[in-house]
Design a protein around this motif. Structure first.
Motif: not given
Length: 186
Positions: A70-77
């Motif tokens: 679940v943290v992947d989107d936030a990390i990418v941004v």
């Protein structure tokens, strides 16, 4: 066995936090993506309750997997915005440009992860029935993390607030406030 899975959820959370802190080298920047984890987990419990599923070993294993996913989107941004800041852009401009560049990728990541897990729930075999709750719990955690809201602020007064609704057609907004000015991107 359930006590061990609960322990594993906390260990996974700590390891994800440690790895992100190691690579981002900033405690505040690490905390922002980590907020997606408890929000998604609480949302999954609510979703399981609405669907009439119980919290069992398989749903807890899905939550262990979800902690890292679940943290992947936030990390990418966050990484994209930081890349622009490191290239010399002002945080305000970097956030606008970074979100414009990465919005489609974040939507694609979220939809792809959901599409990977949902078909398991519709298998009619014994294995499909067994893993139905696992599939819904994992896909639900990904959907909640990809359709959530987030906000962050930096030391120089720039505040970034994001809101996306991937499941409802992929629309999103970005509001950036910095030292008396405000801009919005849809």
């Amino acid at each position: 066995a359930i006590a061990e899975v609960k322990e594993t959820v906390f260990i996974a959370f700590a390891l994800v936090l440690l790895v992100m802190l190691l690579f981002l080298r900033n405690l505040y920047s690490t905390i922002i993506p980590m907020l997606a984890v408890p929000v998604s987990l609480v949302g999954v419990f609510a979703m399981l309750s609405v669907l009439g599923y119980s919290v069992n070993l398989l749903t807890l294993l899905a939550l262990v997997l979800a902690v890292g996913v679940v943290v992947d989107d936030a990390i990418v941004v966050l990484e994209n915005i930081y890349r622009h800041i490191e290239d010399g852009m002002e945080p305000f401009d970097a956030a606008i440009r970074g979100m414009k560049e990465i919005t489609a990728a974040v939507i694609a990541i979220t939809i792809t992860l959901i599409v990977v897990f949902v078909p398991i729930a519709f298998q009619s075999s014994a294995t499909g029935v067994l893993f139905r709750e696992f599939a819904f719990a994992t896909a639900g955690a990904v959907a909640i993390s990809g359709t959530g809201r987030g906000s962050a602020s930096s030391n120089d007064g720039v505040s970034v607030e994001t809101s996306s609704t991937v499941a409802a057609g992929g629309s999103g907004t970005l509001t950036i406030t910095g030292q008396g000015s405000e801009a919005g991107v849809s």
